[in-house]
Design an enzyme around this catalytic site. Structure first.
Site, PDB file in Angstrom:
ATOM      1  CB  CYS A  65      -0.968   0.012   1.181  1.00  7.56           C
ATOM      2  SG  CYS A  65      -0.191   0.339   2.768  1.00  7.56           S
ATOM      3  CB  CYS A 167      -9.822   9.238   0.292  1.00  5.77           C
ATOM      4  SG  CYS A 167      -9.728   8.417   1.856  1.00  5.77           S
ATOM      5  CB  VAL A 309      12.232 -13.549   4.261  1.00  2.30           C
ATOM      6  CG1 VAL A 309      12.418 -13.908   5.721  1.00  2.30           C
ATOM      7  CG2 VAL A 309      13.043 -14.496   3.380  1.00  2.30           C
ATOM      8  CB  ALA A 392      17.874  -9.391  -4.568  1.00  2.46           C
ATOM      9  N   GLY A 395      16.485 -13.276  -4.963  1.00  7.75           N
ATOM     10  CA  GLY A 395      15.304 -13.569  -4.144  1.00  7.75           C
ATOM     11  C   GLY A 395      14.146 -14.017  -5.010  1.00  7.75           C
ATOM     12  CG  ASN A 396      11.547 -12.877  -8.993  1.00  9.79           C
ATOM     13  OD1 ASN A 396      11.522 -13.318 -10.129  1.00  9.79           O
ATOM     14  ND2 ASN A 396      10.456 -12.516  -8.344  1.00  9.79           N
ATOM     15  CD  GLU A 846     -23.781   3.091   9.129  1.00  9.84           C
ATOM     16  OE1 GLU A 846     -23.394   3.173   7.950  1.00  9.84           O
ATOM     17  OE2 GLU A 846     -24.975   3.192   9.457  1.00  9.84           O
ATOM     18  NE  ARG A 924     -30.226   4.608   1.110  1.00  8.43           N
ATOM     19  CZ  ARG A 924     -30.472   5.887   0.809  1.00  8.43           C
ATOM     20  NH1 ARG A 924     -30.052   6.388  -0.341  1.00  8.43           N
ATOM     21  NH2 ARG A 924     -31.129   6.664   1.620  1.00  8.43           N
ATOM     22  CD  GLU A1305     -24.180   6.716   0.963  1.00  7.62           C
ATOM     23  OE1 GLU A1305     -24.288   5.510   1.168  1.00  7.62           O
ATOM     24  OE2 GLU A1305     -24.992   7.568   1.390  1.00  7.62           O
TER      25      GLU A1305
HETATM   26  C1  LIG Z   1       4.187  -5.992  -2.669  1.00  9.35           C
HETATM   27  C2  LIG Z   1       4.937  -7.039  -3.427  1.00  9.35           C
HETATM   28  C3  LIG Z   1       4.844  -7.068  -4.800  1.00  9.35           C
HETATM   29  C4  LIG Z   1       5.505  -8.051  -5.514  1.00  9.35           C
HETATM   30  N1  LIG Z   1       5.381  -8.066  -6.865  1.00  9.35           N
HETATM   31  C5  LIG Z   1       6.006  -9.022  -7.587  1.00  9.35           C
HETATM   32  C6  LIG Z   1       5.874  -9.040  -9.001  1.00  9.35           C
HETATM   33  O1  LIG Z   1       5.226  -8.165  -9.600  1.00  9.35           O
HETATM   34  N2  LIG Z   1       6.467 -10.032  -9.675  1.00  9.35           N
HETATM   35  C7  LIG Z   1       7.195 -11.011  -9.038  1.00  9.35           C
HETATM   36  O2  LIG Z   1       7.728 -11.883  -9.694  1.00  9.35           O
HETATM   37  N3  LIG Z   1       7.361 -10.985  -7.706  1.00  9.35           N
HETATM   38  C8  LIG Z   1       6.778 -10.033  -6.967  1.00  9.35           C
HETATM   39  N4  LIG Z   1       6.923 -10.022  -5.608  1.00  9.35           N
HETATM   40  C9  LIG Z   1       7.743 -11.045  -4.961  1.00  9.35           C
HETATM   41  C10 LIG Z   1       9.134 -10.559  -4.496  1.00  9.35           C
HETATM   42  O3  LIG Z   1       9.237  -9.190  -4.430  1.00  9.35           O
HETATM   43  C11 LIG Z   1      10.221 -10.995  -5.394  1.00  9.35           C
HETATM   44  O4  LIG Z   1      10.232 -12.388  -5.443  1.00  9.35           O
HETATM   45  C12 LIG Z   1      11.585 -10.468  -4.982  1.00  9.35           C
HETATM   46  O5  LIG Z   1      12.443 -10.501  -6.077  1.00  9.35           O
HETATM   47  C13 LIG Z   1      12.215 -11.205  -3.820  1.00  9.35           C
HETATM   48  O6  LIG Z   1      13.471 -10.625  -3.525  1.00  9.35           O
HETATM   49  P1  LIG Z   1      13.937 -10.278  -2.052  1.00  9.35           P
HETATM   50  O7  LIG Z   1      15.321  -9.813  -2.125  1.00  9.35           O
HETATM   51  O8  LIG Z   1      13.022  -9.349  -1.388  1.00  9.35           O
HETATM   52  O9  LIG Z   1      13.816 -11.695  -1.358  1.00  9.35           O
HETATM   53  P2  LIG Z   1      13.971 -12.085   0.146  1.00  9.35           P
HETATM   54  O10 LIG Z   1      12.659 -12.043   0.818  1.00  9.35           O
HETATM   55  O11 LIG Z   1      15.059 -11.318   0.795  1.00  9.35           O
HETATM   56  O12 LIG Z   1      14.418 -13.602  -0.040  1.00  9.35           O
HETATM   57  C14 LIG Z   1      13.570 -14.493  -0.708  1.00  9.35           C
HETATM   58  C15 LIG Z   1      14.088 -15.939  -0.675  1.00  9.35           C
HETATM   59  O13 LIG Z   1      15.202 -16.113  -1.517  1.00  9.35           O
HETATM   60  C16 LIG Z   1      16.288 -16.712  -0.839  1.00  9.35           C
HETATM   61  N5  LIG Z   1      17.512 -16.121  -1.356  1.00  9.35           N
HETATM   62  C17 LIG Z   1      17.702 -14.813  -1.622  1.00  9.35           C
HETATM   63  N6  LIG Z   1      18.922 -14.638  -2.144  1.00  9.35           N
HETATM   64  C18 LIG Z   1      19.497 -15.850  -2.197  1.00  9.35           C
HETATM   65  C19 LIG Z   1      20.765 -16.293  -2.651  1.00  9.35           C
HETATM   66  N7  LIG Z   1      21.664 -15.463  -3.127  1.00  9.35           N
HETATM   67  N8  LIG Z   1      21.034 -17.600  -2.575  1.00  9.35           N
HETATM   68  C20 LIG Z   1      20.124 -18.465  -2.058  1.00  9.35           C
HETATM   69  N9  LIG Z   1      18.928 -18.089  -1.625  1.00  9.35           N
HETATM   70  C21 LIG Z   1      18.624 -16.794  -1.691  1.00  9.35           C
HETATM   71  C22 LIG Z   1      16.020 -16.367   0.604  1.00  9.35           C
HETATM   72  O14 LIG Z   1      16.658 -17.243   1.472  1.00  9.35           O
HETATM   73  C23 LIG Z   1      14.532 -16.403   0.675  1.00  9.35           C
HETATM   74  O15 LIG Z   1      14.062 -17.703   0.892  1.00  9.35           O
HETATM   75  C24 LIG Z   1       6.292  -9.040  -4.850  1.00  9.35           C
HETATM   76  C25 LIG Z   1       6.393  -8.988  -3.454  1.00  9.35           C
HETATM   77  C26 LIG Z   1       5.733  -8.010  -2.746  1.00  9.35           C
HETATM   78  C27 LIG Z   1       5.854  -7.981  -1.259  1.00  9.35           C
HETATM   79  S1  FES Z   2      -6.358   6.857   1.666  1.00  4.87           S
HETATM   80 FE1  FES Z   2      -5.570   8.556   0.609  1.00  4.87          FE
HETATM   81  S2  FES Z   2      -6.527  10.224   1.535  1.00  4.87           S
HETATM   82 FE2  FES Z   2      -7.458   8.493   2.469  1.00  4.87          FE
HETATM   83  S1  FES Z   3       2.170  -0.806   5.350  1.00  8.63           S
HETATM   84 FE1  FES Z   3       1.458  -1.180   3.364  1.00  8.63          FE
HETATM   85  S2  FES Z   3       3.283  -1.126   2.240  1.00  8.63           S
HETATM   86 FE2  FES Z   3       3.955  -1.050   4.258  1.00  8.63          FE
END
Ligand SMILES: Cc1cc2nc3c(=O)[nH]c(=O)nc-3n(C[C@H](O)[C@H](O)[C@H](O)COP(=O)(O)OP(=O)(O)OC[C@H]3O[C@@H](n4cnc5c(N)ncnc54)[C@H](O)[C@@H]3O)c2cc1C
Ligand code: FES
Ligand code: FES
Length: 1373
Positions: A65, A167, A309, A392, A395-396, A846, A924, A1305
């Site tokens: 958000c 909003c 994580v 990263a 991570g993906n 409400e 309504r 509304e």
């Molecule tokens: C709001 C939100 C939106 C997102 N949107 C997308 C999207 O549009 N598309 C999408 O594909 N994903 C999305 N994701 C998922 C996520 O963001 C991705 O997968 C991201 O790339 C994870 O990277 P990180 O560094 O945050 O991972 P982390 O949470 O830091 O780690 C993830 C996992 O990878 C392992 N890991 C990390 N690095 C290594 C390494 N070098 N060697 C071994 N293991 C490792 C960790 O141990 C852990 O298990 C989203 C997530 C959120 C929260």
């Molecule tokens: S959520 Fe943006 S002004 Fe209320």
């Molecule tokens: S509280 Fe929603 S993105 Fe952090």
């Protein structure tokens, strides 16, 4: 998977990691040294609870958000400068902040010192309503400016991809921030209404690329003349004056702490360890250290962005005792060109990856960068900026999500992964064997992914990526794909074809059989046919598979391949190879969507010439708290500083939809040392039965649960973490009972609440007899989650004599007071409920707030200690219900000319497990069943389904949108049946002045016809219609549609007794005025309007008037702030109080006509005059009783008309809102900025309702969509590219305060114009497939439904499984 093993020399002996280091970082320029940081703590928690910096808000805790956005800066030793990143504090681990500088909203400006220009502009441009999202938006913009003081406008779009606002409808935020940006000419954009950006777009080929005859902006060329005409006729379009804004001077920004630069230089190369009893955080500085750690702790998690994580720990109950941060390990953070491609360290952030790929694309020959461009296309729509800044690549990959957006790129191009453990190096090329199962990979537990090499593309290789998701921005994929084809030299014969898909099974998958089958074939129709049948057979899904949408997902596989097919065909033709040519009408299927910069116009009637400057009624006054909201000073419930001895409460909820409770075992939870109490039904001292209208609910479940989310008990502990952990330890044994989840199941089981509501007028049978045609149809309308940014919160403080003080985020303080009193068994006069403000309400606060406030009050009362609870987003969504889903069946009779003669409609609403307000909601819906059309003979019936879902409740519109939507559906069906344009049928049946509604109320001052004509005129409707027809003739795979929809909304509480209000006005001896009234502030600007009213009534400036809060001790027996009537009712009560005060002061004014307000007040005071007055307003008495109307049912009607134009992608079902024109009658606006804000906010919320937002429940009644990750409200990218809002001029309303009208509304339903424009576009697509006549399109018109309705050869290849033959993942409730 190609696997190469390379032996390497072992680096070093395992390092001994002992003790715990101190964490050093800066917050808003001040050094923070944390001796024992908790590795499980987030930055957000630390800021809010430890440092008391509550400006940064918690909206979701999952990065979805943006409310928690802060700026994190680090000194970059190579470039010798600080780098600034916008980051989600809710996911940032505290321990990751070593040597970072954190800037929060408090750090950049304040109302006491000086607002920062970013804060000033968002508040000045009316971009803050409830204000809960505002600090996050401010910090996203601030970070953008720190990196680029004069950003081009398209960067705004990127900066806000990760921020949501529920909003405002986004327009005013963009308008305010546009003033920082540069137009193409290199000049700063000006205030709202400045069309320079529009012209810029038109010159550049338009917002949509300027297709022949197509750009939506072309219609705006006459706009300047229209605007000249408007200003001549007394209409104003300036809601703020940008020239009054402080200039932005980047040289005045806070400098990066010099001490941090030297600390970075001296300490960066040191490894770190932070320990808490439950978790240890390691930060190694070399690869060897990292490998040793992973070897010793193979169960550890490597954490970079923590975006996976963090979510696992918070929402999936995962506990990781060891976390390793690799951000200081050089090998994991480097980027380099190798012989084969671009090698990225696994910890390189996605944002940096994007920048490096862009550099490579700029510097290398195009033939080498096909893979890079495909990766960039995926990154463009990957999460939001805050996530990309930290998440990263490694991570993906390692998360191994089946819907990862990057893994298809890596798999289709066989990217190289370099893995290491203490024993050596392995090199893998990603292919179908890499992912070994759901979220599992071939990487061994002790191995570390070191780097990933994206290959350079080869001669003859073409690579494309596609992502389909519910919402374009910041959304996870439904199906995501990357396709790579390599041709034999100078030929169109396939040498190699790799088709990788995400979202088509438990792992990213390669369609190997299809790839093989197409090898050696020439690129052409025959290949396409083979590919489609092969893919349809290879990429199958079980009908019950997780994620649902099975037939849609399968269709997408073919549709995306078809897009690729066309794109490659085009490419081959451009290379001069002899291939089939792509017909021009197919070309739009290959276009890549580029988000346009939205533009807008707002028009309203200026105050009459001669109105005194100090008289602010009718002027666009800024929301009175906007500056505090923008600076983070505005306090919401959870921002109250914890009081001594405060405890935290966590709910224990049912996991079964309907069951007997056999036992509740709290022993494990009670054994947690920090747990103070576990409360169950037997602990309720008063009555355990509760409910806003009838007492058919329990405070805490007794013997039986009736929905998943039914509150069974509460754990109260010293800390939030302990309470939440212990709540999960409470074990409940159930005996399942039969459950009713859906409306269809309720109909089958005849599970209804009494009574069945009916509304009848005329002679139905005769009406049908007279009709030339009779049509029958049905429609399902999904529910909607309120998604106020601030979740439900209560703080309860016990006082002596059994009194209790409750701070609650509620729209209904008096209802809270009486229900808390009932539960505690004390009289209402012992319960003091206080509401400062809410972070949005929309009806969701409400009545359902008492689900939480009664329990928190109970805990505080019993334990005699303050207790707090702010629900997590997933809990809030689970327990609090939402808008009622409706199912309707109708039969409509009409003449050959299209005039409606008779209507018989039956509504079924899904009410959930208690009655709540469902009866009034259904009423309504029935009272709006004819929307704005004259229906002489009508019968409406309403069945309220009792189901085992959390109780549904009030939501902006309160049933009326559902009733009106069904009406518009049969109107559009009539048009389709008669082969006429829907607008003709609407026009023909539109009410006229004096007509009687089905409940026999005459329409007086009927302005709807004026709104209709003005809207058609402003929208240039008929010109657009013709252009759309041309466009559709010229484009097969994209279609445009247009619709114009009226709305009529009755203003009054249905229950007559609620039409009352009270106010209390105190004048103090210094002349300042404290105003209290019964309404609550949830962002809608009620307090601002009430101050304006009071200011005019007393004849004093607004600066002398203050509204402190809404308190049950100041004004008693208040009606909830609901039904759009709060300004009308409370304003009238305020006038009543001010009249009394004016009368009392008149003597002193007469005695001293040249005196001042202060002197009159003083004189009256010294004369012992009461300077406090209570005001009261008794509204009209009318209501439906036994289906009979007594008196005027509503006080008056609000009217509006909206025209929208959309474009759909027939192959994916995605769409774009091109243009919306709204004309709204708000009478004489009390405050045009607030009213336009309400119109736009309601419209965008309606866009969510009708096109986007989908609550998904399992067949067992479990809510599957419990946060922004899965439940999508509109984002910045969902607003119309061009939006024009005008308030109808010269339309005073004699029935309300200062001739104004209610606005909260009524405009929501205008978004139905987008739905019916979509239906119009779909109809055009269906025509090409030989399908004509009425067709069913349920609401919301999601991408899935649009795609399915655009039937074609691909949909035919992927039929849905026969219902009843499988258990679906989600059901239509
Ligand atoms: C709001 C939100 C939106 C997102 N949107 C997308 C999207 O549009 N598309 C999408 O594909 N994903 C999305 N994701 C998922 C996520 O963001 C991705 O997968 C991201 O790339 C994870 O990277 P990180 O560094 O945050 O991972 P982390 O949470 O830091 O780690 C993830 C996992 O990878 C392992 N890991 C990390 N690095 C290594 C390494 N070098 N060697 C071994 N293991 C490792 C960790 O141990 C852990 O298990 C989203 C997530 C959120 C929260
Ligand atoms: S959520 Fe943006 S002004 Fe209320
Ligand atoms: S509280 Fe929603 S993105 Fe952090």
């Amino acid at each position: 998977m190609r696997d190469t093993k390379i032996q390497v020399q072992n680096g070093s002996e395992p390092e001994t990691w002992s003790g715990s280091d101190e964490l050093v970082f800066f917050v808003n320029g001040k050094k923070v040294v944390e001796k024992s940081p908790d590795p499980q703590m987030t930055l957000l928690f630390y800021l809010r609870r430890k440092l008391g910096l509550t400006g940064t808000k918690l909206g979701c805790a999952e990065g979805g958000c943006g409310a928690c956005t802060v700026m994190i800066s680090r000194y970059h030793l190579d470039s010798q400068r600080p780098l600034h990143l916008a980051v989600n504090a809710c996911l940032a681990p505290l321990c990751s902040l070593h040597l970072a500088a954190v800037t929060t909203v408090e750090g950049i400006g304040s109302t006491a010192r000086k607002l920062h220009p970013v804060q000033e502009r968002i508040s000045g441009a009316h971009g803050s309503q409830c204000g809960f999202c505002t600090p996050g938006l401010v910090m996203s913009m601030y970070t953008l400016l720190r990196n680029n003081p004069t950003p081009p406008s398209e960067l705004l779009h990127q900066a806000f991809q990760g921020n949501l606002c529920r909003c405002t409808g986004y327009r005013p935020i963009l308008e305010g921030f546009k003033t920082f940006t540069l137009t193409q000419d290199g000049v700063r954009a000006k205030q709202n209404g400045d069309l320079s950006l529009d012209h810029e777009k038109v010159q550049n080929g338009g917002c949509c690329g300027g297709r022949t005859n197509g750009c939506c902006m072309n219609q705006d060329q006459g706009l300047d003349q229209d605007l000249d005409r408007d200003s001549d006729s007394g209409l104003s379009r300036a809601l703020f004056d940008a020239s009054e804004f402080m200039p932005f001077d980047p040289t005045q920004e806070v400098i990066f702490p010099p001490e941090l630069i030297s600390l970075t230089r001296s300490r960066r190369s040191r490894s770190l360890v932070f320990r808490s009893p439950r978790c240890t955080w390691f930060q190694p500085v070399s690869l060897d250290q990292l490998l040793d750690l992973k070897w010793t702790h193979p169960e550890s998690r490597i954490v970079v962005g923590n975006t996976e994580v963090g979510v696992e720990v918070k929402f999936k109950n995962m506990e990781y005792p060891f976390l390793i941060s690799p951000t200081q390990v050089p090998e994991l953070n480097s980027v380099q060109h190798t012989e084969t491609g671009l090698e990225f360290g696994a910890a390189v952030s996605l944002d940096r990856m994007e920048a490096e790929l862009q550099n490579a694309v700029r510097s290398l020959p195009a033939c080498q960068t096909e893979v890079f461009r495909a990766a960039l296309e995926q990154l463009r729509w990957f999460a939001g900026k805050q996530i990309r800044n930290v998440a990263a690549l490694g991570g993906n990959i390692m998360t191994a999500s089946p819907i990862s957006d990057l893994n298809p790129v890596l798999m289709s191009t066989a990217a190289k992964l370099t893995l290491r453990d203490r024993e050596g190096v392995r090199e893998l090329h990603m292919d179908q064997d890499f992912f070994t199962g759901y979220r599992r990979t071939a990487v061994r537990p002790a191995e570390v992914l070191v780097s990933v090499t994206l290959p350079y593309s080869r001669q003859g290789q073409i690579v494309r990526s596609y992502k389909t998701s519910r919402r374009r921005e910041d959304d996870i994929s439904i199906v995501t794909a990357t396709f790579s084809v390599t041709f034999e030299p100078r030929s169109s014969r396939v040498h190699d074809l790799r088709l990788a898909f995400g979202g088509m099974g438990p792992t990213t998958a390669l369609a190997t059989a299809t790839g093989k089958a197409l090898q050696g074939r020439s690129w052409g129709e025959e290949l396409l046919q083979t590919a489609c049948s092969s893919l349809a057979a290879e990429m199958t899904l079980d009908p019950s598979c997780p994620g649902g949408m099975v037939s849609y997902r399968r269709t997408l596989v073919l549709s995306l391949f078809y897009k690729f097919y066309l794109s490659v065909l085009q490419n081959l033709a451009q290379q001069g190879l002899s291939v089939e040519s792509v017909p021009p009408e197919f070309l739009s299927a290959t276009e890549i969507f580029h988000p346009p910069t939205p533009s807008s116009v707002q028009l309203y009637q200026a105050v009459p010439a001669g109105q005194a400057v100090e008289d602010v009624v009718g002027r666009p006054l800024q929301h009175v708290s906007a500056a505090q909201q923008a600076s983070g000073e505005a306090q919401y419930c959870d921002d109250l500083r914890p009081t001594d001895g405060e405890l935290y409460l966590s709910l224990v909820c049912s996991t079964r939809p309907h069951a007997k409770i056999l036992s509740v075992d709290c022993s494990e939870a009670r054994a947690v040392p920090a747990v103070v109490s576990v409360l169950l039904a037997e602990d309720v001292p008063g009555s355990n039965s509760t409910g806003p209208v009838v007492y058919d609910e329990t405070v805490l479940a007794q013997g039986e649960v009736t929905c998943v989310g039914h509150v069974i008990g509460a754990v109260v502990a010293e800390t939030q973490a302990d309470a939440q952990r212990a709540a999960k330890m409470v074990k409940v044994q159930y005996q399942d009972l039969p459950a009713v989840i859906t409306i269809q199941e309720a109909i089958k089981a005849q599970s209804f609440y009494e009574p069945i509501r009916t509304l009848e007028k005329g002679d139905l049978e005769a009406g049908f007899k007279q009709s030339d045609h009779i049509l029958e149809g049905e429609l399902h309308l999904g529910g909607q989650e309120h998604f106020y940014l601030e979740t439900n919160t209560t703080v309860a403080i016990p006082r002596d004599q059994n009194e209790i003080e409750i701070f609650s985020s509620t729209q209904a303080p008096s209802k809270t007071q009486s229900l808390v009193a009932r539960v505690l068994g004390v009289p209402s006069n012992h319960v003091h409920v206080r509401v400062k403000r809410m972070g949005g309400g929309f009806g969701g606060k409400e009545t359902r707030t008492t689900v939480l406030s009664t329990v928190v009050a109970l805990a505080a009362h019993r334990l005699r200690r303050p207790v707090r609870c702010m629900l997590d987003r997933d809990e809030d969504m689970l327990v609090s219900g939402g808008r009622h889903p409706f199912y309707a069946k109708y039969k409509v009779g009409f003449s050959e000319s299209g005039r409606v003669q008779a209507l018989d409609v039956t509504f079924y609403s899904n009410c959930g497990n208690s009655l709540d307000l469902s009866s009034s909601v259904m009423e309504r819906a029935l009272l709006h069943l004819e929307n704005s059309y004259l229906v002489p003979n009508v019968r409406g019936r309403g069945f309220m389904c009792r189901t085992n879902l959390p109780s549904n409740t009030a939501f902006r519109g309160f049933g009326a949108p559902q009733g009106m939507m069904v009406c518009e559906d049969w109107i559009s069906a009539i048009a389709m049946k008669l082969g006429r344009a829907p607008e003709e049928i609407r026009d023909l049946n539109l009410y006229s002045e004096g007509d009687l509604t089905p409940f026999n109320q005459a329409l007086e001052n009927f302005t709807l016809r004026r709104c209709w004509d003005e809207c058609l005129d402003r929208a240039k409707f008929y010109e657009r219609r013709a252009q759309i027809q041309d466009y559709n003739r010229q484009n097969r795979w994209t279609k445009r549609g247009i619709a114009v929809i009226p709305t009529k909304f009755g203003i009054a509480f249905n229950a007559a007794f609620l039409n009352q209000a009270g106010a209390l006005v105190h004048i103090y001896t210094d002349g300042s005025v404290l105003l209290a009234h019964g309404g609550t502030e949830m962002g809608q600007g009620l307090h601002t309007k009430m101050i304006q009213v009071c200011s005019r009534a007393l004849g004093i400036p607004v600066s002398k008037i203050h509204v402190c809060e809404t308190s049950s001790a100041s004004v008693a027996n208040t009606s909830p702030t609901a039904a759009s009537v709060s300004s009308d009712l409370n304003g009238a009560a305020i006038l009543n109080a001010c009249d009394a005060l004016n009368q009392r002061l008149q003597t002193y004014k007469d005695r001293d006509p040249t005196g001042t307000w202060e002197s009159w007040v003083k004189a009256a005071y010294f004369d012992r005059v009461n300077l406090s007055a209570n005001g009261f307003y008794r509204g009209q008495r009318s209501e439906v009783r036994d289906q009979r109307v007594e008196g005027r049912l509503v006080n008056y009607f609000s009217y509006g008309v909206c025209c929208s134009e959309v474009e759909i992608d027939c192959l994916t079902g995605t769409h774009q809102n091109l243009c919306t024109t709204i004309v709204m009658d708000v009478g004489n606006s009390l405050n045009p900025a607030i009213d336009i804000g309400q119109v736009e906010g309601a419209f965008v919320q309606g866009v969510g309702l009708f096109t986007l937002e989908q609550l998904l429940y399992s067949p067992d009644g479990v809510l599957l969509t419990r946060g922004p990750g899965t439940y999508k409200i509109p984002g910045f990218g969902d607003i119309p590219t061009h939006l024009q809002v005008s308030l109808l001029r010269d339309a005073p309303n004699a029935k309300a305060l200062y001739s104004s009208k209610a606005v909260g509304e009524p405009p929501l339903f205008l978004a139905a114009s987008v739905f019916f424009a979509l239906k119009d576009a779909i109809a055009a697509a269906r025509l090409e497939a030989g399908l004509s006549g009425p067709f069913r399109l349920d609401s919301p018109a999601t991408a899935e439904r649009i795609r399915t309705a655009c039937a074609d050869r691909f949909t035919a290849m992927c039929p849905a499984a026969e219902p009843g033959t499988y258990k679906p993942w989600a059901v239509l409730i």
